[in-house]
Design an enzyme around this catalytic site. Structure first.
Site, PDB file in Angstrom:
ATOM      1  N   LYS A 125      61.699  65.582  55.048  1.00  0.00           N
ATOM      2  CA  LYS A 125      60.483  65.814  54.258  1.00  0.00           C
ATOM      3  C   LYS A 125      59.259  65.203  54.944  1.00  0.00           C
ATOM      4  CE  LYS A 125      61.164  65.130  49.691  1.00  0.00           C
ATOM      5  NZ  LYS A 125      61.685  64.448  48.476  1.00  0.00           N
ATOM      6  N   GLY A 131      53.406  70.341  47.750  1.00  0.00           N
ATOM      7  CA  GLY A 131      53.593  71.787  47.618  1.00  0.00           C
ATOM      8  C   GLY A 131      54.827  72.308  48.337  1.00  0.00           C
ATOM      9  N   GLU A 167      66.287  62.091  53.703  1.00  0.00           N
ATOM     10  CA  GLU A 167      67.064  61.508  52.591  1.00  0.00           C
ATOM     11  C   GLU A 167      68.223  62.426  52.238  1.00  0.00           C
ATOM     12  OE1 GLU A 167      63.955  61.051  49.662  1.00  0.00           O
ATOM     13  OE2 GLU A 167      64.295  63.034  48.838  1.00  0.00           O
ATOM     14  N   TYR A 169      70.376  65.082  50.383  1.00  0.00           N
ATOM     15  CA  TYR A 169      69.985  66.261  49.616  1.00  0.00           C
ATOM     16  C   TYR A 169      70.861  66.342  48.375  1.00  0.00           C
ATOM     17  CZ  TYR A 169      69.060  71.086  48.344  1.00  0.00           C
ATOM     18  OH  TYR A 169      68.699  72.210  47.649  1.00  0.00           O
ATOM     19  N   LYS A 204      56.790  74.718  41.701  1.00  0.00           N
ATOM     20  CA  LYS A 204      57.040  74.935  40.278  1.00  0.00           C
ATOM     21  C   LYS A 204      56.464  76.258  39.781  1.00  0.00           C
ATOM     22  CE  LYS A 204      56.322  70.003  39.963  1.00  0.00           C
ATOM     23  NZ  LYS A 204      55.300  68.970  39.752  1.00  0.00           N
ATOM     24  N   GLU A 242      57.552  61.389  39.258  1.00  0.00           N
ATOM     25  CA  GLU A 242      58.535  62.473  39.385  1.00  0.00           C
ATOM     26  C   GLU A 242      59.929  61.943  39.755  1.00  0.00           C
ATOM     27  OE1 GLU A 242      55.672  66.195  40.599  1.00  0.00           O
ATOM     28  OE2 GLU A 242      57.034  65.471  42.132  1.00  0.00           O
ATOM     29  N   ASN A 257      52.393  61.493  41.526  1.00  0.00           N
ATOM     30  CA  ASN A 257      51.147  62.245  41.694  1.00  0.00           C
ATOM     31  C   ASN A 257      50.022  61.482  41.023  1.00  0.00           C
ATOM     32  OD1 ASN A 257      53.078  65.147  41.416  1.00  0.00           O
ATOM     33  ND2 ASN A 257      51.908  64.609  43.206  1.00  0.00           N
ATOM     34  N   ARG A 259      46.974  62.562  40.437  1.00  0.00           N
ATOM     35  CA  ARG A 259      45.946  63.421  39.834  1.00  0.00           C
ATOM     36  C   ARG A 259      46.445  63.930  38.483  1.00  0.00           C
ATOM     37  NH1 ARG A 259      48.986  66.581  43.313  1.00  0.00           N
ATOM     38  NH2 ARG A 259      50.009  68.259  42.184  1.00  0.00           N
ATOM     39  N   ARG A 305      53.239  80.069  34.918  1.00  0.00           N
ATOM     40  CA  ARG A 305      52.067  80.219  35.789  1.00  0.00           C
ATOM     41  C   ARG A 305      51.924  81.693  36.148  1.00  0.00           C
ATOM     42  NH1 ARG A 305      51.685  75.137  39.957  1.00  0.00           N
ATOM     43  NH2 ARG A 305      52.646  73.574  38.612  1.00  0.00           N
TER      44      ARG A 305
HETATM   45  P1  ADP Z   1      56.302  68.029  47.297  1.00  0.00           P
HETATM   46  O1  ADP Z   1      55.419  66.822  47.237  1.00  0.00           O
HETATM   47  O2  ADP Z   1      56.198  68.788  48.572  1.00  0.00           O
HETATM   48  O3  ADP Z   1      56.168  68.885  46.071  1.00  0.00           O
HETATM   49  P2  ADP Z   1      58.654  66.630  46.243  1.00  0.00           P
HETATM   50  O4  ADP Z   1      59.193  65.411  46.880  1.00  0.00           O
HETATM   51  O5  ADP Z   1      57.845  66.448  45.002  1.00  0.00           O
HETATM   52  O6  ADP Z   1      57.792  67.455  47.330  1.00  0.00           O
HETATM   53  O7  ADP Z   1      59.840  67.649  45.949  1.00  0.00           O
HETATM   54  C1  ADP Z   1      59.609  68.967  45.496  1.00  0.00           C
HETATM   55  C2  ADP Z   1      60.933  69.639  45.168  1.00  0.00           C
HETATM   56  O8  ADP Z   1      61.767  69.671  46.338  1.00  0.00           O
HETATM   57  C3  ADP Z   1      61.761  68.918  44.123  1.00  0.00           C
HETATM   58  O9  ADP Z   1      61.387  69.260  42.814  1.00  0.00           O
HETATM   59  C4  ADP Z   1      63.153  69.433  44.464  1.00  0.00           C
HETATM   60  O10 ADP Z   1      63.345  70.747  44.008  1.00  0.00           O
HETATM   61  C5  ADP Z   1      63.138  69.483  45.979  1.00  0.00           C
HETATM   62  N1  ADP Z   1      63.634  68.216  46.560  1.00  0.00           N
HETATM   63  C6  ADP Z   1      62.911  67.205  47.079  1.00  0.00           C
HETATM   64  N2  ADP Z   1      63.717  66.209  47.519  1.00  0.00           N
HETATM   65  C7  ADP Z   1      64.983  66.599  47.274  1.00  0.00           C
HETATM   66  C8  ADP Z   1      66.257  66.006  47.493  1.00  0.00           C
HETATM   67  N3  ADP Z   1      66.422  64.823  48.072  1.00  0.00           N
HETATM   68  N4  ADP Z   1      67.364  66.695  47.103  1.00  0.00           N
HETATM   69  C9  ADP Z   1      67.238  67.923  46.508  1.00  0.00           C
HETATM   70  N5  ADP Z   1      66.061  68.540  46.286  1.00  0.00           N
HETATM   71  C10 ADP Z   1      64.941  67.890  46.668  1.00  0.00           C
END
Ligand code: ADP
Length: 476
Positions: A125, A131, A167, A169, A204, A242, A257, A259, A305
């Site tokens: 990540k 997003g 991390e 999954y 989302k 989150e 977040n 905001r 949305r």
């Molecule tokens: P962003 O900031 O890009 O939105 P997030 O960390 O908030 O990223 O994660 C967005 C989505 O990605 C999560 O709601 C989930 O669906 C998926 N996700 C993120 N990390 C993991 C993980 N370790 N294992 C499974 N799904 C993940």
């Protein structure tokens, strides 16, 4: 403020005063925006939920120029915007985070050695991510070098920062987030959760509150964890913590977040708390008007949305002019939109047309209202995500409240969408020309009226705004 491209927007027509910032990319020109704010004697800026809402440099410049940034401090935005740093802070506050490295990866070999230690599948990540960009799920060793390279490239393009981390999954988790409000004096409350598990490519599409995945006890545990975390880091303002919840109901922090979020209206519908109003009061230095026991979650709310996207073509953005726009109504229906017949969805911005939120006494009632609203919502001229939402709301798994983040892929919803027959337009083709012409002339007439009234801010409007800010338990 508005850009050259938004000269026709309804917001501009309704505004008391407006300033042109030039081309749409000027929304990222923080100096220009602050200069205009100074010219306009603004004492505060609400950054909304796009562009600059989580930009620490923008918040810092506002602070330096004596303009209140309606949000948290630039220092806090910076700290939580770096996901690796945010995780470290949460760990210190005793909140569980997903197993992985709490540092940016140094090389592809480093990625491989960490992935071997935590075990596949893993997810790479972007440290400055958002997003769903810069993410790669890696199922086996052979794919890790490629995934590392492409995640870094995508992160650099999207965020100007190629730092990535790794991390474990989680397979089929639920995405659960807690809305919080915090004042300058250490008081923090949460306003319940939103379940945002209906996602496509980690973005989302449908959000609801309360989450069908949480029991009363688990809600209490997660809510307390969110509040304690926010207290421990000394956060101020509105924010969202989150979490991902795995199949065994273990929960893990993923990000915070700083905001107000697109989906905040869902929480407003079930708590009856005006979050933007609270944000403004907190930024003014007010004490939080609520204690945890004052927050009551009543009924159930769901948001769809509605975007201008072609669902039969992989959700490709579908900018263009809306020819016919008839929104649904009735009890429990809320629509956030600035669209109308004759409005053009521009390619420069997000393709959002409307946020449709339905509230009911129960989840079932909220779903029934949403189904009816989607059926009644007429938007012609551009393709929309309405067919997607109707399909999701017909699925047994959704109706039973058993959705996880893999729901869309597992149910072959994308394939089914391709085969859907488009709904017939209400307006015959020749009428559409007439409607657009009428909408444009109505708009021009309105514009004339607006320019006649320029600089005359209606005193009734001003008085009503002032009154609505002063009501309730606002302490001066
Ligand atoms: P962003 O900031 O890009 O939105 P997030 O960390 O908030 O990223 O994660 C967005 C989505 O990605 C999560 O709601 C989930 O669906 C998926 N996700 C993120 N990390 C993991 C993980 N370790 N294992 C499974 N799904 C993940």
């Amino acid at each position: 403020i508005h850009s050259d491209e938004e000269r026709d927007s309804l917001a501009l027509k309704c505004a008391d005063r407006s300033y042109n910032i030039g081309k749409s990319k000027s929304y990222l020109d923080i100096r220009k925006i602050v200069k205009i704010a100074k010219q306009g004697n603004c004492d505060a800026i609400h950054p909304g939920y796009g562009f600059l809402s989580e930009n620490p440099k923008f918040a810092k410049l506002c602070e330096r120029k004596g303009i209140t940034f309606i949000g948290t401090s630039s220092r806090m935005i910076k700290k939580l915007g770096d996901k690796v740093e945010a995780k470290k802070s949460m760990l210190k506050a005793g909140v569980p985070v997903i197993e992985g490295v709490r540092e940016d990866l140094r090389s592809k070999r480093h990625a491989l050695s960490v992935a071997r230690r935590i075990g596949f599948p893993v997810i790479i990540k972007a440290s400055s991510g958002g997003g769903g960009k810069g993410m790669r799920i890696v199922a086996k060793e052979d794919d890790i070098f490629n995934a590392y390279g492409s995640a870094k490239k995508e992160a650099l393009n999207a965020f100007g920062d190629d730092a990535v981390y790794i991390e474990r999954y989680l397979e089929e988790p639920s995405h659960i987030e807690f809305q919080i409000l915090a004042d300058k004096y250490g008081n923090v409350v949460h306003l319940g959760e939103r379940d945002c598990s209906v996602q496509r490519r980690h973005q989302k599409l449908i959000e609801e509150s309360p989450s069908p995945a949480l029991s009363k006890e688990l809600r209490e545990i997660l809510g307390t964890a969110a509040v304690n975390a926010v207290k421990a880091i000394g956060y101020e303002g509105a924010g969202t913590v989150e979490f991902l919840l795995d199949k065994s109901k273990n929960f893990y922090f993923i990000e915070m977040n700083t905001r107000i979020q697109v989906e905040h209206g869902v929480t407003e519908m079930v708590t009856n708390v005006d979050l933007v109003k609270e944000q403004i009061k907190l930024a003014e230095g007010a004490k939080l008007a609520y204690k945890q026991e004052d927050i009551k979650v009543e009924g159930h709310a769901i948001e769809c949305r509605i975007n201008a996207e072609d669902t039969s073509n992989d959700f490709a953005p579908c900018p263009g002019t809306i020819i016919n726009y008839l929104p649904p109504g009735g009890p429990g229906i809320r629509i956030s939109s600035s669209c109308h017949a004759g409005h053009t969805i521009l390619p420069h911005f997000d393709s959002l047309i409307a946020l449709l939120i339905c509230h009911g006494k129960t989840r079932q009632e909220a779903i029934l209202r949403m189904k009816r609203s989607l059926d009644e919502f007429v938007i012609e001229g551009v393709k929309t995500t309405i067919p997607f939402h109707r399909l999701v709301l017909s699925k047994r798994q959704f109706l039973k409240g058993r959705v996880t983040t893999s729901f869309i892929e597992n149910n072959y919803i994308m394939q089914e969408l391709k085969n859907l027959k488009p709904k017939k337009d209400i307006l015959p083709k020749d009428k559409k020309v007439l409607i657009v012409t009428t909408a444009v002339s109505q708009y021009l007439a309105g514009k004339q009226q607006a320019s006649n009234n320029k600089s005359k801010i209606n005193p009734w409007v001003m008085a009503a705004r002032q009154e609505s800010m002063n009501e309730g338990s606002f302490e001066e």
